[in-house]
Write a protein that holds these residues in place. Sequence first.
Motif, PDB file in Angstrom:
ATOM      1  N   GLY A   1      -4.345  -4.138  -2.104  1.00 32.67           N
ATOM      2  CA  GLY A   1      -4.082  -2.705  -2.132  1.00 32.67           C
ATOM      3  C   GLY A   1      -2.994  -2.346  -3.118  1.00 32.67           C
ATOM      4  O   GLY A   1      -3.126  -1.381  -3.881  1.00 32.67           O
ATOM      5  N   GLN A   2      -1.907  -3.106  -3.119  1.00 29.34           N
ATOM      6  CA  GLN A   2      -0.824  -2.805  -4.053  1.00 29.34           C
ATOM      7  C   GLN A   2      -1.264  -2.990  -5.500  1.00 29.34           C
ATOM      8  O   GLN A   2      -0.894  -2.200  -6.367  1.00 29.34           O
ATOM      9  CB  GLN A   2       0.390  -3.681  -3.740  1.00 29.34           C
ATOM     10  N   HIS A   3      -2.047  -4.020  -5.762  1.00 22.48           N
ATOM     11  CA  HIS A   3      -2.538  -4.229  -7.124  1.00 22.48           C
ATOM     12  C   HIS A   3      -3.351  -3.021  -7.585  1.00 22.48           C
ATOM     13  O   HIS A   3      -3.208  -2.549  -8.720  1.00 22.48           O
ATOM     14  CB  HIS A   3      -3.392  -5.497  -7.176  1.00 22.48           C
ATOM     15  N   THR A   4      -4.201  -2.511  -6.712  1.00 23.13           N
ATOM     16  CA  THR A   4      -5.027  -1.353  -7.043  1.00 23.13           C
ATOM     17  C   THR A   4      -4.181  -0.096  -7.218  1.00 23.13           C
ATOM     18  O   THR A   4      -4.360   0.669  -8.171  1.00 23.13           O
ATOM     19  CB  THR A   4      -6.081  -1.119  -5.943  1.00 23.13           C
ATOM     20  N   VAL A   5      -3.240   0.108  -6.310  1.00 22.51           N
ATOM     21  CA  VAL A   5      -2.415   1.311  -6.337  1.00 22.51           C
ATOM     22  C   VAL A   5      -1.525   1.344  -7.569  1.00 22.51           C
ATOM     23  O   VAL A   5      -1.368   2.386  -8.220  1.00 22.51           O
ATOM     24  CB  VAL A   5      -1.581   1.396  -5.037  1.00 22.51           C
TER      25      VAL A   5
ATOM     26  N   ASN B   1       4.003   3.483  -4.487  1.00 23.72           N
ATOM     27  CA  ASN B   1       4.372   2.495  -3.478  1.00 23.72           C
ATOM     28  C   ASN B   1       4.997   3.162  -2.257  1.00 23.72           C
ATOM     29  O   ASN B   1       4.783   2.746  -1.119  1.00 23.72           O
ATOM     30  CB  ASN B   1       5.347   1.480  -4.072  1.00 23.72           C
ATOM     31  N   SER B   2       5.766   4.229  -2.489  1.00 17.95           N
ATOM     32  CA  SER B   2       6.383   4.964  -1.393  1.00 17.95           C
ATOM     33  C   SER B   2       5.328   5.497  -0.430  1.00 17.95           C
ATOM     34  O   SER B   2       5.433   5.322   0.788  1.00 17.95           O
ATOM     35  CB  SER B   2       7.215   6.120  -1.956  1.00 17.95           C
ATOM     36  N   VAL B   3       4.298   6.121  -0.973  1.00 19.66           N
ATOM     37  CA  VAL B   3       3.239   6.677  -0.128  1.00 19.66           C
ATOM     38  C   VAL B   3       2.443   5.571   0.547  1.00 19.66           C
ATOM     39  O   VAL B   3       2.166   5.618   1.752  1.00 19.66           O
ATOM     40  CB  VAL B   3       2.303   7.571  -0.978  1.00 19.66           C
ATOM     41  N   PHE B   4       2.094   4.551  -0.216  1.00 13.57           N
ATOM     42  CA  PHE B   4       1.268   3.460   0.311  1.00 13.57           C
ATOM     43  C   PHE B   4       1.974   2.739   1.458  1.00 13.57           C
ATOM     44  O   PHE B   4       1.388   2.527   2.532  1.00 13.57           O
ATOM     45  CB  PHE B   4       0.961   2.483  -0.827  1.00 13.57           C
ATOM     46  N   ILE B   5       3.246   2.381   1.272  1.00 10.71           N
ATOM     47  CA  ILE B   5       3.968   1.643   2.310  1.00 10.71           C
ATOM     48  C   ILE B   5       4.311   2.548   3.487  1.00 10.71           C
ATOM     49  O   ILE B   5       4.369   2.092   4.641  1.00 10.71           O
ATOM     50  CB  ILE B   5       5.233   0.990   1.731  1.00 10.71           C
TER      51      ILE B   5
END
Length: 406
Positions: A333-337, A349-353
């Motif tokens: 997910g982080q790689h994609t984001v 990253n703020s929104v994702f985490i």
Amino acid sequence: MSRTSKTATSTTASPAQDVPGRLVALLAVASGLTVANLYYAQPLLSSLSDVFRVSTATTGSLITLTQVGYVVGMLFLVPLGDRLEKRKLVTVLLAITSAALVVAGLAPNFPVLVAASMISGATSVVAQILVPFAASLAPDHARGRVVGRVMSGLLTGILLSRTLSSLLSDVTGWRVVFLGSAVLMALLAVALHAALPQHAPTTSVPYHHVLRSTFQLLRTHPKLRRRGLYQAAMFAVFSAFWTTVSFVLTGPRFHYSAVGVGVFALVGAAGAAVAPLAGHWADRGLARPATGIALVAAAVAFALAGFGGHSIVLLALAAILVDVAVQTTLILGQHTVYALDPAARSRLNSVFIAMFFAGGAIGSQLGTVVYEAAGWSGVTVLGGALPLIALVYWAFEHRPRPGAEA
């Protein structure tokens, strides 16, 4: 839409070059040690209840409010990683974390401990500034591997923090846990300030515009929403498992002590080894199929856990498989984001985490409620259902164009 600043000049690491292995290792260690601050208090709640003469429910609020502090930090501090020079920001936040942990370790009463823990929780988001920092430093062909290695440190910190805290407090007392972490945060501030290259801001817009743009990212990027929902579901089952398995282990079936539960948590650390592999899969464009496999693996893990109510071996296998699945989807997910907008990686990253930890909070609460109502069997049904629901969404989502990231 926004004015971007020029990247740093001679003092900034060039993303065309591989990131030195020592720097990657330092970022991994720093991420693990900072995020561990959120979990040190979990095995100490019984001791803290006795020391401060407060109820178990009141003591439990310490964990909740520390997590609230972390979410606040995710939403209001992490976006500063795009607005300010990152090395200086990391150093300042770690200094504040260290000071807050000193106050926590010397707390004369429970309210002071809670307030200090909320502050340390908010500033421990340094880990979520370092991960996109690592992504920015890495060349495109190796970004997944670098992020995977840093995340393996972060996830190891999550998994080992409870064990270390229970063992250390059993030998030296609970205050040493907080004071020891304060020393580590101070040392990390010095080490990172010396080792990190200067990294110029990627935007020069005012802070309130940065915050507004952070929330707009959810509307702008469907992949961010999708990956956030996957990870919320996965961290929900992770939290449900680790919140309730302690009740099983300390109950009449196994009679484990608190230290025994902490030692059992060590088996989950084996799952951290998958993080670099997941990064490699992401670099090869396998994010979508690997995500589907990980969702299935999480459901299988809870099937094993269901049969493992009387078998510590099956419970251990389930713990490892849950951790492997969750870590795999997180790295993918982080790689994609991070690929969505290089100039907004900290905000993405703020929104994702934030979605990630919101799912974890919901999973902890649901797991406790379900365990009280239906026991361990109910928890395993819940844990199996959530990844399967996510799998249905994965199966029917809009397929990306050939060559695009899932």
